[in-house]
Design a protein around this motif. Structure first.
Motif, PDB file in Angstrom:
ATOM      1  N   VAL A   8     -72.190 -63.986 -79.790  1.00 22.68           N
ATOM      2  CA  VAL A   8     -70.806 -63.567 -79.523  1.00 22.68           C
ATOM      3  C   VAL A   8     -69.986 -64.707 -78.908  1.00 22.68           C
ATOM      4  CG1 VAL A   8     -69.512 -62.065 -77.910  1.00 22.68           C
ATOM      5  CG2 VAL A   8     -71.297 -61.100 -79.362  1.00 22.68           C
ATOM      6  N   LYS A   9     -70.657 -65.621 -78.231  1.00 24.48           N
ATOM      7  CA  LYS A   9     -69.919 -66.725 -77.597  1.00 24.48           C
ATOM      8  C   LYS A   9     -69.384 -67.728 -78.618  1.00 24.48           C
ATOM      9  CE  LYS A   9     -71.480 -66.713 -72.904  1.00 24.48           C
ATOM     10  NZ  LYS A   9     -72.576 -65.779 -72.739  1.00 24.48           N
ATOM     11  N   THR A  10     -69.984 -67.782 -79.816  1.00 27.88           N
ATOM     12  CA  THR A  10     -69.573 -68.849 -80.741  1.00 27.88           C
ATOM     13  C   THR A  10     -69.201 -68.383 -82.151  1.00 27.88           C
ATOM     14  OG1 THR A  10     -71.859 -69.241 -81.373  1.00 27.88           O
ATOM     15  CG2 THR A  10     -70.980 -70.629 -79.609  1.00 27.88           C
ATOM     16  N   LYS A  11     -69.493 -67.141 -82.510  1.00 25.22           N
ATOM     17  CA  LYS A  11     -69.267 -66.733 -83.900  1.00 25.22           C
ATOM     18  C   LYS A  11     -68.508 -65.406 -83.972  1.00 25.22           C
ATOM     19  CE  LYS A  11     -73.107 -69.299 -85.785  1.00 25.22           C
ATOM     20  NZ  LYS A  11     -74.431 -69.255 -86.391  1.00 25.22           N
ATOM     21  N   PRO A  12     -67.797 -65.190 -85.084  1.00 24.40           N
ATOM     22  CA  PRO A  12     -66.995 -63.970 -85.194  1.00 24.40           C
ATOM     23  C   PRO A  12     -67.850 -62.704 -85.269  1.00 24.40           C
ATOM     24  CG  PRO A  12     -66.372 -65.596 -86.869  1.00 24.40           C
ATOM     25  CD  PRO A  12     -67.628 -66.080 -86.244  1.00 24.40           C
ATOM     26  N   VAL A  13     -67.430 -61.692 -84.539  1.00 26.50           N
ATOM     27  CA  VAL A  13     -68.128 -60.408 -84.554  1.00 26.50           C
ATOM     28  C   VAL A  13     -67.091 -59.299 -84.671  1.00 26.50           C
ATOM     29  CG1 VAL A  13     -69.695 -58.858 -83.298  1.00 26.50           C
ATOM     30  CG2 VAL A  13     -69.966 -61.332 -83.069  1.00 26.50           C
ATOM     31  N   TRP A  14     -67.390 -58.324 -85.525  1.00 30.57           N
ATOM     32  CA  TRP A  14     -66.542 -57.131 -85.667  1.00 30.57           C
ATOM     33  C   TRP A  14     -67.358 -55.920 -85.239  1.00 30.57           C
ATOM     34  CZ3 TRP A  14     -65.208 -54.766 -91.121  1.00 30.57           C
ATOM     35  CH2 TRP A  14     -64.441 -53.602 -90.943  1.00 30.57           C
ATOM     36  N   GLY A  15     -66.860 -55.172 -84.274  1.00 32.33           N
ATOM     37  CA  GLY A  15     -67.534 -53.946 -83.838  1.00 32.33           C
ATOM     38  C   GLY A  15     -66.743 -52.733 -84.277  1.00 32.33           C
ATOM     39  N   THR A  16     -67.407 -51.797 -84.965  1.00 36.19           N
ATOM     40  CA  THR A  16     -66.748 -50.545 -85.353  1.00 36.19           C
ATOM     41  C   THR A  16     -67.345 -49.413 -84.523  1.00 36.19           C
ATOM     42  OG1 THR A  16     -68.325 -50.164 -87.177  1.00 36.19           O
ATOM     43  CG2 THR A  16     -66.313 -51.302 -87.725  1.00 36.19           C
ATOM     44  N   CYS A  17     -66.487 -48.671 -83.852  1.00 39.18           N
ATOM     45  CA  CYS A  17     -66.858 -47.475 -83.084  1.00 39.18           C
ATOM     46  C   CYS A  17     -67.956 -47.786 -82.054  1.00 39.18           C
ATOM     47  CB  CYS A  17     -67.219 -46.346 -84.036  1.00 39.18           C
ATOM     48  SG  CYS A  17     -67.000 -44.753 -83.251  1.00 39.18           S
ATOM     49  N   ALA A  18     -69.200 -47.399 -82.264  1.00 38.19           N
ATOM     50  CA  ALA A  18     -70.237 -47.772 -81.297  1.00 38.19           C
ATOM     51  C   ALA A  18     -70.293 -49.292 -81.144  1.00 38.19           C
ATOM     52  CB  ALA A  18     -71.602 -47.237 -81.739  1.00 38.19           C
ATOM     53  N   GLY A  19     -70.075 -50.000 -82.256  1.00 38.70           N
ATOM     54  CA  GLY A  19     -70.050 -51.472 -82.215  1.00 38.70           C
ATOM     55  C   GLY A  19     -68.912 -51.979 -81.342  1.00 38.70           C
ATOM     56  N   ALA A  20     -67.783 -51.244 -81.336  1.00 36.38           N
ATOM     57  CA  ALA A  20     -66.646 -51.618 -80.482  1.00 36.38           C
ATOM     58  C   ALA A  20     -67.034 -51.465 -79.007  1.00 36.38           C
ATOM     59  CB  ALA A  20     -65.438 -50.746 -80.812  1.00 36.38           C
ATOM     60  N   ILE A  21     -67.795 -50.424 -78.727  1.00 34.51           N
ATOM     61  CA  ILE A  21     -68.255 -50.212 -77.343  1.00 34.51           C
ATOM     62  C   ILE A  21     -69.134 -51.400 -76.928  1.00 34.51           C
ATOM     63  CG2 ILE A  21     -69.696 -48.733 -75.858  1.00 34.51           C
ATOM     64  CD1 ILE A  21     -68.810 -46.369 -77.719  1.00 34.51           C
ATOM     65  N   LEU A  22     -70.047 -51.785 -77.817  1.00 33.15           N
ATOM     66  CA  LEU A  22     -70.961 -52.887 -77.485  1.00 33.15           C
ATOM     67  C   LEU A  22     -70.230 -54.214 -77.303  1.00 33.15           C
ATOM     68  CD1 LEU A  22     -73.812 -51.789 -79.856  1.00 33.15           C
ATOM     69  CD2 LEU A  22     -74.021 -52.064 -77.392  1.00 33.15           C
ATOM     70  N   LEU A  23     -69.126 -54.384 -78.006  1.00 30.32           N
ATOM     71  CA  LEU A  23     -68.381 -55.652 -77.921  1.00 30.32           C
ATOM     72  C   LEU A  23     -67.493 -55.735 -76.680  1.00 30.32           C
ATOM     73  CD1 LEU A  23     -66.611 -56.982 -81.134  1.00 30.32           C
ATOM     74  CD2 LEU A  23     -68.164 -58.174 -79.612  1.00 30.32           C
ATOM     75  N   SER A  24     -67.258 -54.598 -76.029  1.00 25.89           N
ATOM     76  CA  SER A  24     -66.325 -54.570 -74.896  1.00 25.89           C
ATOM     77  C   SER A  24     -66.995 -55.111 -73.635  1.00 25.89           C
ATOM     78  CB  SER A  24     -65.854 -53.134 -74.646  1.00 25.89           C
ATOM     79  OG  SER A  24     -65.151 -52.672 -75.766  1.00 25.89           O
ATOM     80  N   GLN A  25     -66.118 -55.464 -72.665  1.00 27.65           N
ATOM     81  CA  GLN A  25     -66.659 -56.006 -71.421  1.00 27.65           C
ATOM     82  C   GLN A  25     -67.133 -54.910 -70.467  1.00 27.65           C
ATOM     83  OE1 GLN A  25     -63.787 -58.693 -69.588  1.00 27.65           O
ATOM     84  NE2 GLN A  25     -64.992 -60.305 -70.557  1.00 27.65           N
ATOM     85  N   VAL A  26     -66.363 -53.805 -70.418  1.00 26.10           N
ATOM     86  CA  VAL A  26     -66.683 -52.722 -69.475  1.00 26.10           C
ATOM     87  C   VAL A  26     -66.601 -51.394 -70.221  1.00 26.10           C
ATOM     88  CG1 VAL A  26     -65.982 -51.574 -67.324  1.00 26.10           C
ATOM     89  CG2 VAL A  26     -65.722 -54.060 -67.549  1.00 26.10           C
ATOM     90  N   VAL A  27     -67.591 -50.525 -69.974  1.00 29.49           N
ATOM     91  CA  VAL A  27     -67.625 -49.227 -70.648  1.00 29.49           C
ATOM     92  C   VAL A  27     -67.627 -48.117 -69.608  1.00 29.49           C
ATOM     93  CG1 VAL A  27     -68.865 -47.761 -72.282  1.00 29.49           C
ATOM     94  CG2 VAL A  27     -69.014 -50.240 -72.497  1.00 29.49           C
ATOM     95  N   GLU A  28     -66.781 -47.113 -69.810  1.00 27.84           N
ATOM     96  CA  GLU A  28     -66.814 -45.919 -68.959  1.00 27.84           C
ATOM     97  C   GLU A  28     -67.432 -44.778 -69.744  1.00 27.84           C
ATOM     98  OE1 GLU A  28     -63.143 -44.977 -67.051  1.00 27.84           O
ATOM     99  OE2 GLU A  28     -63.161 -46.881 -65.956  1.00 27.84           O
ATOM    100  N   GLY A  29     -67.933 -43.783 -68.996  1.00 29.86           N
ATOM    101  CA  GLY A  29     -68.519 -42.606 -69.644  1.00 29.86           C
ATOM    102  C   GLY A  29     -69.870 -42.921 -70.251  1.00 29.86           C
ATOM    103  N   THR A  30     -70.600 -43.827 -69.601  1.00 33.54           N
ATOM    104  CA  THR A  30     -71.911 -44.188 -70.152  1.00 33.54           C
ATOM    105  C   THR A  30     -72.926 -43.091 -69.851  1.00 33.54           C
ATOM    106  OG1 THR A  30     -72.559 -45.292 -68.131  1.00 33.54           O
ATOM    107  CG2 THR A  30     -71.494 -46.646 -69.795  1.00 33.54           C
ATOM    108  N   LYS A  31     -74.023 -43.133 -70.579  1.00 37.95           N
ATOM    109  CA  LYS A  31     -75.123 -42.225 -70.269  1.00 37.95           C
ATOM    110  C   LYS A  31     -75.749 -42.656 -68.950  1.00 37.95           C
ATOM    111  CE  LYS A  31     -76.417 -40.749 -74.819  1.00 37.95           C
ATOM    112  NZ  LYS A  31     -77.285 -40.974 -75.967  1.00 37.95           N
ATOM    113  N   LYS A  32     -76.543 -41.767 -68.356  1.00 35.13           N
ATOM    114  CA  LYS A  32     -77.281 -42.114 -67.147  1.00 35.13           C
ATOM    115  C   LYS A  32     -78.076 -43.389 -67.407  1.00 35.13           C
ATOM    116  CE  LYS A  32     -79.566 -39.092 -63.914  1.00 35.13           C
ATOM    117  NZ  LYS A  32     -80.511 -37.973 -63.838  1.00 35.13           N
TER     118      LYS A  32
END
Ligand SMILES: NC(=O)CC[C@H](N)C(=O)O
Length: 234
Positions: free
Chosen positions: A84-108
């Motif tokens: 992710v630091k050097t190459k293009p990445v596209w996140g769709t839906c769950a992938g968008a969550i993984l690409l984000s810096q901070v996530v709310e509403g996570t599982k335990k």
């Protein structure tokens, strides 16, 4: 970032699709059928060796906690963070969550992320009553942009805040939900509320909170390949 993509000139561009869980087959089929000006090939990514062959990556929709767990088990989490630091990445839906810096509403136990895009995102952000809906999106920059794109939102995440630091590349909003197109059961939103943002770019990366791979419309795939991958190869 000082990247050179000269090695693309005489070779195929390899688009990887993280294939641990979720809708990776649909992404694969859409990319395979794209008509773009460079030769591209698609590679399913399940191991570190698979990832090393890729020039760009798509992280599909599915279940973000499961994808992160499987990535950890495959020894892929740190290699993905480096990718992710050097190459293009596209996140769709769950992938968008993984690409984000901070996530709310996570599982335990929390949610591991790759952190390529400086936003805070909420899992299942449209709430539990309405878990899925479709909405027409008008998107500038897509091929044939006069024709709306059908956004399919399945337990979709919601962008809560944009948090780029001054050193980060700017965030470019690519698509918003028109608040009047939201199902009536959802809370009403102002036009400029970050929650209306459903596609955005930052630096190398691209994020959609919906599922373009579940339509028969390849315009978002073409956009990613054209704008985020090939534009950098020239
Ligand atoms: N369709 C999807 O990818 C849903 C994402 C899922 N709600 C998650 O948290 O991972």
């Amino acid at each position: 970032m000082g990247l050179t993509y000269q090695h693309f000139e005489n070779t195929e561009v390899v688009i990887g699709i993280l294939a641990l869980q979720g809708a990776f087959v649909e992404h694969q089929a859409t990319i395979q059928n794209l008509s773009v000006k460079r030769k591209i090939s698609v590679s399913l990514v399940r191991t570190v060796e698979d990832l090393e062959l890729c020039d760009a990556l798509i992280i599909p929709g599915g279940e973000s906690t499961t994808i992160a767990l499987l990535a950890r088990l495959a020894g892929l989490l740190e290699p993905l963070r480096a990718f992710v630091k050097t190459k293009p990445v596209w996140g769709t839906c769950a992938g968008a969550i993984l690409l984000s810096q901070v996530v709310e509403g996570t599982k335990k136990g929390g949610q591991e992320v790759l952190g390529g895009i400086s936003i805070t995102i909420a899992r299942n952000g449209w709430g539990s009553q309405v878990e899925s809906f479709e909405a027409d999106l008008e998107v500038e920059g897509l091929r044939d942009s006069q024709t709306p794109f059908t956004g399919i939102f399945i337990r979709a995440p919601v962008v809560l805040t944009l948090t780029p630091s001054p050193a980060d590349p700017p965030i470019q909003v690519i698509a918003r939900l028109a608040p009047n197109l939201l199902p009536p059961s959802l809370p009403s939103l102002e036009d400029d509320d970050p929650k209306t943002i459903v596609a955005l770019r930052q630096g190398l990366h691209f994020l959609t909170t919906f599922h373009p791979e579940l339509t028969h419309d390849d315009r978002f795939h073409e956009y990613f390949v054209r704008e985020c991958v090939l534009a950098r190869a020239e």
